[in-house]
Design an enzyme around this catalytic site. Structure first.
Site, PDB file in Angstrom:
ATOM      1  N   HIS A   1      46.635   7.188  40.945  1.00 18.70           N
ATOM      2  CA  HIS A   1      46.477   8.295  42.371  1.00 18.70           C
ATOM      3  C   HIS A   1      46.259   9.284  41.485  1.00 18.70           C
ATOM      4  O   HIS A   1      46.482  10.615  42.134  1.00 18.70           O
ATOM      5  CB  HIS A   1      48.008   8.433  41.558  1.00 18.70           C
ATOM      6  CG  HIS A   1      48.215   8.300  40.693  1.00 18.70           C
ATOM      7  ND1 HIS A   1      48.812   7.743  39.618  1.00 18.70           N
ATOM      8  CD2 HIS A   1      49.164   9.630  40.332  1.00 18.70           C
ATOM      9  CE1 HIS A   1      49.637   8.591  38.897  1.00 18.70           C
ATOM     10  NE2 HIS A   1      49.489   9.643  39.032  1.00 18.70           N
TER      11      HIS A   1
HETATM   12  C1  UD1 Z   1      52.909  13.132  40.026  1.00 17.94           C
HETATM   13  C2  UD1 Z   1      52.336  13.947  38.725  1.00 17.94           C
HETATM   14  C3  UD1 Z   1      52.007  12.926  37.832  1.00 17.94           C
HETATM   15  C4  UD1 Z   1      52.723  11.463  37.621  1.00 17.94           C
HETATM   16  C5  UD1 Z   1      52.760  11.180  39.163  1.00 17.94           C
HETATM   17  C6  UD1 Z   1      53.637   9.676  39.321  1.00 17.94           C
HETATM   18  C7  UD1 Z   1      52.384  16.421  38.581  1.00 17.94           C
HETATM   19  C8  UD1 Z   1      52.087  17.375  38.338  1.00 17.94           C
HETATM   20  N1  UD1 Z   1      51.967  15.154  38.586  1.00 17.94           N
HETATM   21  O1  UD1 Z   1      51.524  13.367  40.450  1.00 17.94           O
HETATM   22  O2  UD1 Z   1      51.613  13.455  36.886  1.00 17.94           O
HETATM   23  O3  UD1 Z   1      51.774  10.903  36.935  1.00 17.94           O
HETATM   24  O4  UD1 Z   1      53.664  12.145  40.011  1.00 17.94           O
HETATM   25  O5  UD1 Z   1      53.498   9.570  40.450  1.00 17.94           O
HETATM   26  O6  UD1 Z   1      53.972  16.777  38.413  1.00 17.94           O
HETATM   27  N2  UD1 Z   1      54.744  11.645  47.922  1.00 17.94           N
HETATM   28  C9  UD1 Z   1      55.520  10.812  49.374  1.00 17.94           C
HETATM   29  N3  UD1 Z   1      56.213   9.822  48.338  1.00 17.94           N
HETATM   30  C10 UD1 Z   1      56.948  10.131  47.089  1.00 17.94           C
HETATM   31  C11 UD1 Z   1      56.383  11.412  46.114  1.00 17.94           C
HETATM   32  C12 UD1 Z   1      55.442  12.008  47.036  1.00 17.94           C
HETATM   33  O7  UD1 Z   1      55.014  10.027  49.477  1.00 17.94           O
HETATM   34  O8  UD1 Z   1      57.902   9.947  46.749  1.00 17.94           O
HETATM   35  C13 UD1 Z   1      53.060  12.271  48.143  1.00 17.94           C
HETATM   36  C14 UD1 Z   1      53.050  13.214  48.809  1.00 17.94           C
HETATM   37  O9  UD1 Z   1      53.371  13.509  50.088  1.00 17.94           O
HETATM   38  C15 UD1 Z   1      51.840  13.640  48.396  1.00 17.94           C
HETATM   39  C16 UD1 Z   1      51.834  13.071  47.351  1.00 17.94           C
HETATM   40  O10 UD1 Z   1      52.312  11.581  47.495  1.00 17.94           O
HETATM   41  O11 UD1 Z   1      50.915  13.748  49.276  1.00 17.94           O
HETATM   42  C17 UD1 Z   1      51.944  13.853  45.511  1.00 17.94           C
HETATM   43  O12 UD1 Z   1      52.545  13.719  45.373  1.00 17.94           O
HETATM   44  P1  UD1 Z   1      53.782  15.091  44.037  1.00 17.94           P
HETATM   45  O13 UD1 Z   1      54.670  14.753  43.509  1.00 17.94           O
HETATM   46  O14 UD1 Z   1      52.592  16.288  43.713  1.00 17.94           O
HETATM   47  O15 UD1 Z   1      51.994  14.409  42.904  1.00 17.94           O
HETATM   48  P2  UD1 Z   1      52.285  13.094  42.498  1.00 17.94           P
HETATM   49  O16 UD1 Z   1      50.365  12.661  42.643  1.00 17.94           O
HETATM   50  O17 UD1 Z   1      53.018  11.928  42.638  1.00 17.94           O
END
Ligand code: UD1
Length: 368
Positions: A211
């Protein structure tokens, strides 16, 4: 007055919150939970609260997804409102996610002491959003609770006074140790996951997660990685519980149109199911931080799809190796694993299931 408010937001926070929350619950302290809502899908959040017996958050801020800056800024505004009303004695933050940084910045403005669990880890790579979150959070924390001795050294080298740093061990291992006792009776695979497990029929498999922006956001890197996955899956099963961020990219790039039969993509999994799969895997291919640690405790070979790690102890004493994007090395290491020549993990100091006890002792000695 509430003694402690825990701030969590994303999946890797929840297994760190659980043991400390439950330990504080049987002390004389009062506590509350803020969930920023950075992760909001049931499979990314709710299932961890259910399985790890964490009560519903006292405050759910519903921040959701946005750019790094917007997500952090929105979380800061919402956290400030809660802390202005509640005025806790201290705030406890975990790890390195955006919600951790947001809470720490707000506390530093409101002069509320910050307790950082999992302080001092450094990858040395400032292009990682988490690295910035780690550095800033540590810089403004009051108590820095470290998972390994290399973290103490990093903090001392950065000029943090030694009397603020406590080597308490790895809190995630507390959850792992407890969960291993109950895991076999609590598997609740989704229908799709159960189907995959049935179809593998006891054959050996590789478990994978990806991810990180460094693997996922660059379309060339992602295409290359998946071509390597598909090559491996011509021979060996790969199970990939898919993070939403990766799913979106794969769909946008049409990478999943012709997938080998042994390549199994499923939804993100609950904690117990995922640990069970880790424990029994041939090896794990991942870019996660926490999984490098869990595999080291479980002595399962972990090949990390990153050029660096903030958790060097997992290489030094654990079962982790950095692969970066050197896929020749990946194939070499897989051969070593198959032939039994791959290194074995050793015991890592204070990764013993008692970190939350040590943290409560630190809280008692500091806050009375
Ligand atoms: C975050 C953390 C990372 C951790 C990871 C574990 C930061 C900078 N990064 O990254 O350290 O290892 O979580 O999962 O805080 N999304 C969904 N559903 C959800 C959550 C996210 O669809 O429940 C999608 C969002 O729309 C986005 C992407 O996932 O497109 C990224 O989510 P985001 O919380 O920004 O960061 P992660 O990549 O999950």
């Amino acid at each position: 007055m509430t003694n402690f408010i825990h701030v969590v937001g994303a999946r890797p926070n929840f297994m760190k919150l659980a043991p400390l929350y439950n330990k504080i619950a049987v002390s004389s302290y009062t506590q509350k939970i803020i969930h920023t809502g950075q992760h909001y899908d049931a499979q990314m959040s709710d299932i961890f609260f259910e399985q790890l017996k964490i009560p519903q958050p006292d405050y759910h801020l519903g921040i959701g997804s946005a750019t790094q800056t917007e997500q952090t800024a929105k979380a800061m505004i919402a956290i400030e409102q809660v802390l202005l009303n509640d005025k806790p004695q201290a705030v406890i933050v975990y790890g390195d996610v955006n919600s951790t940084l947001a809470a720490s910045l707000v506390c530093s403005k409101l002069l509320i002491p910050i307790v950082h669990v999992e302080a001092g880890l450094r990858s040395g790579d400032r292009t990682m959003p988490e690295e910035i979150n780690r550095i800033i959070t540590d810089r403004i924390s009051t108590l820095l609770l470290t998972p390994s001795e290399d973290a103490n050294k990093n903090l001392i080298d950065e000029g943090i006074p030694a009397n603020q740093i406590y080597f308490v061990g790895n809190i995630m291992i507390d959850t792992l140790v407890e969960s291993l006792k109950i895991i076999n009776n609590h598997l609740i695979f989704t229908e799709k996951a159960q189907k995959v497990i049935n179809s593998i029929n006891g054959e050996s498999y590789i478990l994978s997660t990806v991810h990180r922006p460094s693997n996922v956001d660059n379309s060339q890197a992602l295409k290359k990685l998946f071509s390597v996955f598909f090559e491996i899956a011509s021979d060996k099963h790969i199970i990939l519980p898919l993070h939403p961020r990766t799913k979106k990219q794969l769909e946008d790039l049409h990478i999943l149109q012709d997938v080998p039969e042994k390549f199994h993509i499923i939804q993100p999994m609950g904690y117990f199911d995922f640990i069970h799969l880790q424990k029994n895997a041939f090896c794990v291919l991942t870019d996660s931080g926490g999984i490098q640690e869990e595999t080291s405790y479980l002595n399962v070979p972990c090949l990390t799809l990153r050029a660096n790690t903030e958790r060097p102890i997992t290489i030094e004493l654990g079962s982790n190796e950095l692969i970066g994007n050197d896929y020749n090395l990946l194939f070499e290491k897989m051969k070593e694993i198959a032939s039994g020549d791959y290194k074995k993990a050793q015991t890592i100091p204070f990764w013993d299931g008692k970190t939350s006890d040590r943290i409560v002792s630190v809280l008692q000695s500091y806050f009375g």
